[in-house]
Design a protein around this motif. Structure first.
Motif, short mmCIF file in Angstrom:
data_model
loop_
_atom_site.label_atom_id
_atom_site.label_comp_id
_atom_site.label_asym_id
_atom_site.label_seq_id
_atom_site.Cartn_x
_atom_site.Cartn_y
_atom_site.Cartn_z
N THR A 143 -19.39 -2.65 13.98
CA THR A 143 -18.70 -3.00 15.17
C THR A 143 -17.56 -3.19 14.99
O THR A 143 -17.16 -3.15 14.65
CB THR A 143 -19.94 -4.51 15.17
N ARG A 144 -16.75 -2.95 16.11
CA ARG A 144 -15.90 -3.40 16.75
C ARG A 144 -15.36 -4.38 17.03
O ARG A 144 -15.86 -4.87 18.61
CB ARG A 144 -15.25 -2.21 17.73
N GLU A 145 -15.26 -5.51 16.83
CA GLU A 145 -14.56 -6.82 16.88
C GLU A 145 -13.52 -7.20 18.13
O GLU A 145 -12.48 -5.98 17.39
CB GLU A 145 -14.44 -7.33 15.71
N THR A 150 -12.35 -13.23 18.56
CA THR A 150 -13.19 -13.00 17.10
C THR A 150 -12.30 -13.66 15.71
O THR A 150 -11.35 -13.28 15.76
CB THR A 150 -13.95 -11.81 16.60
N GLY A 151 -13.47 -14.10 14.89
CA GLY A 151 -12.79 -14.41 13.49
C GLY A 151 -11.79 -13.53 12.83
O GLY A 151 -10.37 -13.76 12.60
N LEU A 152 -11.98 -11.94 12.61
CA LEU A 152 -12.19 -11.06 12.44
C LEU A 152 -10.61 -10.67 12.86
O LEU A 152 -9.36 -10.20 13.00
CB LEU A 152 -12.92 -9.52 12.26
N GLY A 173 -6.20 -6.20 27.28
CA GLY A 173 -7.04 -7.40 27.87
C GLY A 173 -7.16 -8.58 27.30
O GLY A 173 -7.57 -8.59 26.74
N LEU A 174 -7.85 -9.61 28.43
CA LEU A 174 -8.15 -11.11 27.57
C LEU A 174 -9.92 -11.41 28.44
O LEU A 174 -9.86 -12.35 28.48
CB LEU A 174 -7.62 -12.34 28.00
N PRO A 175 -11.30 -9.85 28.02
CA PRO A 175 -11.80 -10.75 28.30
C PRO A 175 -12.40 -11.67 27.68
O PRO A 175 -12.08 -11.69 27.03
CB PRO A 175 -13.28 -8.94 28.54
N LYS A 176 -13.19 -12.48 29.65
CA LYS A 176 -13.83 -13.57 28.75
C LYS A 176 -15.20 -13.16 28.32
O LYS A 176 -16.42 -12.59 28.85
CB LYS A 176 -14.21 -14.00 30.42
N ARG A 177 -15.68 -13.73 27.57
CA ARG A 177 -16.84 -13.21 26.44
C ARG A 177 -17.58 -14.58 26.71
O ARG A 177 -19.35 -15.04 26.79
CB ARG A 177 -16.87 -13.14 24.93
N THR A 178 -16.90 -15.14 26.33
CA THR A 178 -18.14 -17.51 26.67
C THR A 178 -16.79 -18.44 27.37
O THR A 178 -16.27 -17.72 27.69
CB THR A 178 -18.07 -17.54 25.55
N ASP A 179 -17.29 -19.52 27.92
CA ASP A 179 -16.72 -20.40 28.23
C ASP A 179 -15.14 -20.91 27.32
O ASP A 179 -14.51 -21.64 27.92
CB ASP A 179 -17.70 -21.60 28.85
N HIS A 180 -15.74 -20.82 26.24
CA HIS A 180 -14.53 -20.97 24.73
C HIS A 180 -13.43 -19.76 24.91
O HIS A 180 -12.57 -19.99 24.13
CB HIS A 180 -15.65 -21.23 24.08
N THR A 181 -14.03 -18.65 25.54
CA THR A 181 -12.94 -17.74 24.82
C THR A 181 -11.52 -18.09 25.40
O THR A 181 -11.38 -18.42 27.32
CB THR A 181 -13.22 -16.73 25.90
N ILE A 182 -10.19 -17.80 24.62
CA ILE A 182 -8.83 -18.03 25.81
C ILE A 182 -8.63 -16.81 26.14
O ILE A 182 -8.59 -15.40 25.88
CB ILE A 182 -7.71 -18.09 24.05
N THR A 183 -8.58 -17.25 27.51
CA THR A 183 -8.02 -16.23 28.39
C THR A 183 -6.64 -16.04 29.28
O THR A 183 -6.17 -15.45 29.65
CB THR A 183 -9.10 -16.05 29.57
N ASP A 203 -12.49 -19.06 14.78
CA ASP A 203 -13.68 -18.29 16.49
C ASP A 203 -14.74 -19.40 16.77
O ASP A 203 -15.91 -19.46 15.93
CB ASP A 203 -14.36 -17.19 16.03
N ASP A 204 -14.33 -20.48 17.60
CA ASP A 204 -15.85 -21.40 18.38
C ASP A 204 -16.24 -21.12 19.47
O ASP A 204 -15.86 -21.44 20.00
CB ASP A 204 -14.85 -22.43 17.82
N GLU A 205 -17.05 -20.65 18.61
CA GLU A 205 -17.95 -20.26 20.04
C GLU A 205 -17.48 -19.04 21.08
O GLU A 205 -17.63 -18.84 22.35
CB GLU A 205 -19.02 -20.98 20.69
N GLU A 206 -16.50 -18.65 20.65
CA GLU A 206 -15.50 -17.95 22.46
C GLU A 206 -15.87 -16.24 21.95
O GLU A 206 -15.69 -15.95 22.53
CB GLU A 206 -13.73 -17.56 21.36
N ASP A 207 -16.51 -15.58 21.05
CA ASP A 207 -17.31 -14.33 21.60
C ASP A 207 -18.94 -14.58 21.94
O ASP A 207 -19.54 -13.81 22.30
CB ASP A 207 -16.89 -13.64 20.51
#
Length: 270
Positions: A143-145, A150-152, A173-183, A203-207
């Protein structure tokens, strides 16, 4: 002394142990200075005659070298050690070194653990240890994180300078994965400062919603970052103190792997 220690002591070759102590003493010499026989003897708690004989033998194998004559003669590590060091690094397998530590980390935390190496802008998972729970997260080898959510990925990103981070994010870029993602790049840079201070990335629900991941970077004998490890689990209302506790465990596991890779941590001596 325990029975096991007594049995192990039978196999110790005293002359080889002395040689190892002498090499360790030489390794502490300032660059370009070397040590005299007297200085090595004092450092090792050995007689000067024993140290001289050991240095002479090491010199015959290229493991020690000497400069100067008489009282000015000083000893240093031999270049044969450089060749052996290169071969030792070639024989290392990051996966083999990390696996027993990941096994222990998974037992300690009850969470699945993973090992990743940097590849371009991403962290690529090369090994993982499942926690054996009935409900398993979709954690796949290869998997490419993403670097920013992501934590890794964040553990690896925190090893870069702010300029390097900005350049990398400019490319991916900074693609948005969830509402918690830093963008936002400024917010990410500030967050990475916190990661560097803590020694682990959260990574607190960011991915992915409902999933957390905590990662920490690995360093090799050069001091450079060579990978990262992480643990992953379902959030399920996990309290903040639990994140900190697991974060410390992940950081300690990363430090242990790094030490096995030859990294010397100078943080306590700073």
């Amino acid at each position: 002394m325990s029975t096991d220690e007594s049995d192990n002591a039978r196999y110790l070759v005293r002359s080889v142990s002395r040689a190892a102590e002498v090499l360790e003493a030489l390794s502490a010499a300032a660059p370009g200075r070397g040590l005299s026989v007297t200085e090595v003897a004092q450092a090792c708690g050995l007689s000067k005659s024993t140290v001289f004989a050991t240095l002479y033998t090491l010199g015959q194998h290229g493991l020690a070298a000497a400069d100067g004559e008489g009282l000015n003669r000083r000893y240093r590590l031999g270049m044969a050690l450089a060749r052996l060091g290169v071969r030792a690094q070639e024989q290392l397998s990051l996966r083999d070194i990390a696996r027993p530590v990941l096994n222990t980390l998974t037992v300690q935390t009850g969470l699945s653990s993973r090992l990743a190496v940097p590849e371009g802008a991403h962290a690529v998972v090369i090994d993982q240890v499942s926690n054996g729970e009935r409900i398993q997260l979709d954690l796949r080898m290869g998997t490419r994180e993403l670097p920013h959510c992501t934590g890794l990925g964040k553990a690896l990103l925190a090893e870069m300078s702010p300029a390097q981070v900005a350049e990398l994010i400019g490319r991916v870029g900074l693609p948005k994965r969830t509402d918690h993602t830093i963008t936002d790049l400024d917010s990410l840079q500030a967050h990475l400062d916190e990661v560097r201070t803590a020694g682990y990335a959260l990574d607190d629900e960011e991915d992915a919603d409902g999933v957390f991941c905590i990662g920490s970077a690995l360093r090799d004998h050069t001091g450079g970052c060579c990978g990262a490890i992480s643990v992953t689990g379902l959030k399920l209302g996990l309290p903040a103190w639990r994140y900190q506790e697991v974060g410390r465990q992940v950081r300690q596991a990363a430090d242990e792997i790094s030490a096995r890779l030859g990294h010397v941590d100078h943080r306590d001596n700073a």
